[in-house]
Scaffold this motif. Structure first.
Motif, PDB file in Angstrom:
ATOM      1  N   VAL A 143       0.861  -1.181   0.000  1.00 52.23           N
ATOM      2  CA  VAL A 143       0.000   0.000   0.000  1.00 52.23           C
ATOM      3  C   VAL A 143       0.899   1.232   0.000  1.00 52.23           C
ATOM      4  O   VAL A 143       1.817   1.334   0.822  1.00 52.23           O
ATOM      5  N   LYS A 149       0.909   5.694  -0.449  1.00 50.86           N
ATOM      6  CA  LYS A 149       0.256   6.992  -0.590  1.00 50.86           C
ATOM      7  C   LYS A 149       1.279   7.916  -1.238  1.00 50.86           C
ATOM      8  O   LYS A 149       2.394   8.060  -0.738  1.00 50.86           O
ATOM      9  N   LEU A 153      -4.074   6.791  -3.453  1.00 46.69           N
ATOM     10  CA  LEU A 153      -3.802   5.617  -2.629  1.00 46.69           C
ATOM     11  C   LEU A 153      -3.644   4.449  -3.587  1.00 46.69           C
ATOM     12  O   LEU A 153      -4.535   4.179  -4.397  1.00 46.69           O
TER      13      LEU A 153
END
Length: 203
Positions: free
Chosen positions: A169, A171, A193
């Motif tokens: 993940v 950002k 994201l």
């Protein structure tokens, strides 16, 4: 005979994490990922600008300086995005967003290797196209380069022979100035994201 088989099975189970670690101890790691881009769609132009969310392919290359410290270069090919104003499509552009992160890998959990990372993103915007009516009325344009920070958390799971399963993940800060007849009218922030799954090979 049965006791011997149980003993061999126990040894194999106990040795599996060590064998996986031995096979996955090279300096280089290459992954292929499927990534979902979810845009923050932050717009202050007053035009209610948004872009579409999408799945995209990604290839990343990591180099391990130590067993815990690595650098990762994240790559894809130029991705096309549709631009909307108030929900109506008004144009499109392509963006190429290579990202470089420094990572710390936790290696005390056997086959499971979580990591955290931080770095920098550069995005190049190209192939900007507008609906003819929008082009005639506003003469719009976008700034073509963006620099921003990136944060990352993920995990690899060794499955043997140097192969790993991966979840990740990120950002990322990506933004562009929006222009009309050459004058800035505001800023649009993609700030996506990025959620991905993939497979890697360490060697």
């Amino acid at each position: 005979m049965r006791k011997s088989l149980f003993a061999l099975a126990a040894v194999a189970v106990l040795a599996a994490p060590q064998l996986a670690a031995a096979q996955d101890s090279g300096n280089w790691l290459v992954r292929v990922r499927a990534v979902h881009l979810d845009s923050a769609n932050k717009d202050n132009t007053g035009l209610d600008l948004t872009i579409n969310n999408k799945w995209l392919p990604e290839v990343d290359v990591s180099y391990f300086f130590t067993k815990n410290i690595a650098a990762e270069l994240i790559l894809t090919y130029p991705q096309k995005q549709t631009v909307y104003a108030g929900g109506a499509a008004i144009g499109s552009f392509k963006h190429l967003p290579p990202t470089l992160t420094a990572q710390y890998h936790f290696t005390e959990l056997g086959a499971l290797r979580p990591y955290v990372g931080a770095g920098i993103n550069y995005t190049n915007i190209s192939s900007v196209k507008w609906d003819p009516a929008v082009e005639a009325a506003l003469s719009p344009n976008l700034k073509r380069n963006s620099w921003g920070l990136a944060a990352q958390v993920g995990a690899d799971y060794a499955i043997g022979n140097g192969y790993l399963l991966n979840v990740d993940v990120k950002k990322v800060q990506i933004k562009t100035d929006v222009l009309s007849a050459g004058a800035k009218v505001g800023t649009f922030k993609v700030d996506p994201l990025l959620v991905s799954v993939g497979i890697g090979k360490r060697f």
